[in-house]
Design a protein around this motif. Structure first.
Motif, PDB file in Angstrom:
ATOM      1  N   LYS A  31      40.894  36.092  49.258  1.00 27.43           N
ATOM      2  CA  LYS A  31      39.187  36.554  49.237  1.00 27.43           C
ATOM      3  C   LYS A  31      39.534  38.147  48.706  1.00 27.43           C
ATOM      4  CE  LYS A  31      37.631  36.160  54.143  1.00 27.43           C
ATOM      5  NZ  LYS A  31      36.009  35.176  53.474  1.00 27.43           N
ATOM      6  N   ILE A  32      40.423  38.284  48.729  1.00 28.60           N
ATOM      7  CA  ILE A  32      40.974  39.362  47.525  1.00 28.60           C
ATOM      8  C   ILE A  32      40.954  39.096  46.342  1.00 28.60           C
ATOM      9  CG2 ILE A  32      42.723  41.496  46.498  1.00 28.60           C
ATOM     10  CD1 ILE A  32      43.686  41.253  49.747  1.00 28.60           C
ATOM     11  N   GLU A  33      41.631  38.236  46.417  1.00 28.00           N
ATOM     12  CA  GLU A  33      41.531  37.457  45.094  1.00 28.00           C
ATOM     13  C   GLU A  33      39.965  37.308  43.792  1.00 28.00           C
ATOM     14  OE1 GLU A  33      43.461  35.921  41.347  1.00 28.00           O
ATOM     15  OE2 GLU A  33      43.847  36.790  43.229  1.00 28.00           O
ATOM     16  N   THR A  34      38.961  36.071  45.419  1.00 29.79           N
ATOM     17  CA  THR A  34      37.806  36.240  45.073  1.00 29.79           C
ATOM     18  C   THR A  34      36.591  37.796  44.272  1.00 29.79           C
ATOM     19  OG1 THR A  34      37.848  34.290  46.301  1.00 29.79           O
ATOM     20  CG2 THR A  34      35.824  35.387  45.644  1.00 29.79           C
ATOM     21  N   ALA A  35      37.223  38.671  44.669  1.00 33.48           N
ATOM     22  CA  ALA A  35      36.472  39.639  44.849  1.00 33.48           C
ATOM     23  C   ALA A  35      37.105  40.074  43.892  1.00 33.48           C
ATOM     24  CB  ALA A  35      37.222  41.191  45.965  1.00 33.48           C
ATOM     25  N   ASN A  36      38.666  40.040  43.255  1.00 32.90           N
ATOM     26  CA  ASN A  36      38.830  40.434  41.928  1.00 32.90           C
ATOM     27  C   ASN A  36      38.773  39.539  40.757  1.00 32.90           C
ATOM     28  OD1 ASN A  36      41.256  42.670  41.103  1.00 32.90           O
ATOM     29  ND2 ASN A  36      41.766  40.391  40.083  1.00 32.90           N
ATOM     30  N   ASN A  37      38.305  38.550  40.941  1.00 31.72           N
ATOM     31  CA  ASN A  37      37.553  37.800  40.225  1.00 31.72           C
ATOM     32  C   ASN A  37      36.247  37.802  39.948  1.00 31.72           C
ATOM     33  OD1 ASN A  37      40.144  36.498  39.927  1.00 31.72           O
ATOM     34  ND2 ASN A  37      39.655  34.008  41.274  1.00 31.72           N
ATOM     35  N   SER A  38      35.975  37.881  40.684  1.00 38.44           N
ATOM     36  CA  SER A  38      34.188  38.773  40.237  1.00 38.44           C
ATOM     37  C   SER A  38      34.484  39.829  39.714  1.00 38.44           C
ATOM     38  CB  SER A  38      33.612  38.471  41.771  1.00 38.44           C
ATOM     39  OG  SER A  38      33.992  37.287  42.120  1.00 38.44           O
ATOM     40  N   ALA A  39      35.007  40.947  40.267  1.00 35.35           N
ATOM     41  CA  ALA A  39      35.002  41.677  38.851  1.00 35.35           C
ATOM     42  C   ALA A  39      35.709  42.041  37.584  1.00 35.35           C
ATOM     43  CB  ALA A  39      35.683  43.102  39.908  1.00 35.35           C
ATOM     44  N   LEU A  40      36.967  41.605  37.601  1.00 40.82           N
ATOM     45  CA  LEU A  40      36.772  40.890  36.515  1.00 40.82           C
ATOM     46  C   LEU A  40      36.074  39.993  35.643  1.00 40.82           C
ATOM     47  CD1 LEU A  40      40.913  39.882  36.827  1.00 40.82           C
ATOM     48  CD2 LEU A  40      39.345  42.147  35.538  1.00 40.82           C
ATOM     49  N   GLY A  41      34.711  39.189  36.522  1.00 38.87           N
ATOM     50  CA  GLY A  41      33.766  38.676  35.326  1.00 38.87           C
ATOM     51  C   GLY A  41      32.654  39.412  35.001  1.00 38.87           C
TER      52      GLY A  41
END
Length: 480
Positions: free
Chosen positions: A30-40
């Motif tokens: 979940k942290i990785e998903t949020a981080n990837n989305s923010a990076l996106g």
């Protein structure tokens, strides 16, 4: 009775150790998903290099909030001024600074520059509701002992439920059993407490004891009169084994779906960046046209001919930008069914989308045949785009003079080679692992090549591999 109690306690402790690792893995996802989305969002240079208006931000934020059911709030802060969108009861509200979800969230923040940042808020309630509760009850605390979540009793503090000694041990200790039936595990700013389900344990003991007696009598009767029924336990064993195998397959499928979802979010961020590259030149031309119009107005040279010429040139640039959006939308449109398509057409479409990134790179196309394959065209396109993006990134990162990319299509194979010097032999075997990346945190997610290999292997029954040549890295798709 002692035998059944010990058996159930061992079962509880083994299950807790397993579930705690599973929770940590899913929490990190979940942290990785949020981080990837923010990076996106951040990697879209429209946000990096421009001052986006609220309408543009609302469109991007709504897209990501709809795409991930766990995201509840996304905000953009610039010089202390915040614009946000948040989700409540399946509705999305924008520019409402009051937080609807105040507790039980994790916040992921990515800085765009020293004056602005993107923050994504992920709610954890559904996450803990999904944890199995057949052997244990679950409780989540903050660092002061306040109960944030529980699935078996209503209480505000851990000190209201246990003695002061046990409650203090729960807050002080981490990743250990406080007693035989209480286990505490640290999770970022929270503590998860697993408590053996005594009510269920008692029911299990009674059922197990009665079942054991019944099975003994039943087996005795069958052993006397129907010896051939002794094979029944063997059938039960194989049935249970089959169930466990299916459960593991389902868990792996859910993991792959999560990684595929993260890959799509990362691709969305890359798509925004590529659109920005494609729009850079027409925006510059439009800016010059507006400046010329202003200068002509001040000099009194505006007539019908000038206006028509201005209109024609402006519409040319606007139509080009509109066509770019159509190209990207069609490229990422999800396939409903498999189809026959030509590899060279997919490659050319990908290169067209990357025009803004490869304008200073020499692309050498060596198409020796017109290769047609069957499958999901969009997924294959995503693989080609991932490999090309990686090649472009490493050429730019290493500042290669006279950068080149070779694309070779032969019978049953396609190769993409760069002249960036190749991949370090120490890490070459790891590049297809999930979350492995050699890029900076703000540039890579580490799931592009992993999902590419999954798509080629499972959906096209083929093979994706990499080797080093005298020029650099060579990614080869071998079609079977």
């Amino acid at each position: 009775m002692f035998y059944w109690t010990k058996l159930s306690t061992d079962n509880f402790q083994n299950r807790v150790k397993f579930e705690s690792k599973n929770i940590i893995f899913k929490f990190n996802q979940k942290i990785e998903t949020a981080n990837n989305s923010a990076l996106g969002i951040v990697n879209g240079t429209l946000i990096k290099n421009m001052k986006p208006n609220e309408e543009f931000l609302a469109t991007i934020f709504r897209t990501f909030l709809f795409a991930n059911k766990d995201f509840v709030r996304i905000s953009y802060d610039r010089n202390g001024k915040e614009f946000s969108c948040q989700k409540y009861n399946n509705q999305i509200y924008c520019n409402n600074t009051k937080e609807i979800h105040k507790e039980f969230n994790i916040n992921t923040s990515i800085n765009i520059d020293k004056n602005s940042s993107i923050k994504i808020q992920t709610n954890l309630k559904d996450f803990f509701n999904s944890v199995p509760k057949d052997v244990f009850n679950l409780m989540v605390l903050d660092k002061h002992g306040k109960v944030l979540y529980t699935n078996f009793i209503k209480t505000k503090s851990i000190f209201d439920l246990f003695t002061h000694t046990i409650a203090s041990d729960i807050l002080k200790k981490q990743n250990t059993f406080i007693t035989n039936d209480i286990y505490v595990h640290d999770l970022k700013n929270y503590k998860i407490v697993f408590i053996q389900n005594k009510k269920l344990l008692k029911q299990q003991q009674i059922i197990a004891r009665n079942l054991a007696i019944s099975m003994f009598l039943f087996s005795l009767v069958l052993a006397i009169f129907f010896g051939y029924f002794f094979s029944k336990p063997l059938y039960s064993f194989y049935d249970e084994l089959n169930k466990r195998v299916n459960e593991e397959i389902e868990k792996n499928r859910e993991k792959e779906q999560m990684l595929m979802h993260q890959s799509k979010l990362a691709a969305l961020g890359e798509m925004l960046g590529n659109i920005a590259h494609q729009w850079r030149h027409p925006i510059t031309r439009l800016s010059l046209l507006v400046q010329n119009f202003e200068m002509a107005y001040k000099m009194g040279k505006i007539d019908d001919k000038f206006v028509n010429k201005f209109k024609t040139k402006s519409l040319e640039q606007i139509n080009y930008m509109s066509a770019t959006i159509d190209d990207f939308t069609n490229f990422f449109k999800k396939d409903k069914e498999k189809q026959n398509f030509y590899i060279d057409e997919v490659v050319d479409d990908a290169l067209k989308l990357l025009e803004g990134r490869i304008e200073n790179i020499e692309v050498i196309k060596e198409y020796k045949c017109k290769q047609k394959i069957n499958g999901y065209k969009t997924e294959f396109s995503q693989v080609i785009l991932n490999i090309l993006n990686n090649a472009i990134d490493v050429l730019n990162e290493r500042k290669i003079q006279n950068p080149k990319i070779w694309i070779r299509i032969e019978d049953n194979s396609i190769e993409i080679e760069d002249n960036a010097g190749g991949i370090d032999e120490k890490i070459k075997d790891k590049i297809f692992e999930p979350y492995f990346t050699t890029k900076f945190q703000s540039q890579g997610t580490g799931i592009g090549l992993y999902m590419s290999q999954i798509i080629i292997t499972k959906n096209f029954n083929s093979k994706l591999e990499v080797e080093n040549s005298k020029n650099g890295a060579v990614f080869k798709i071998a079609l079977f």
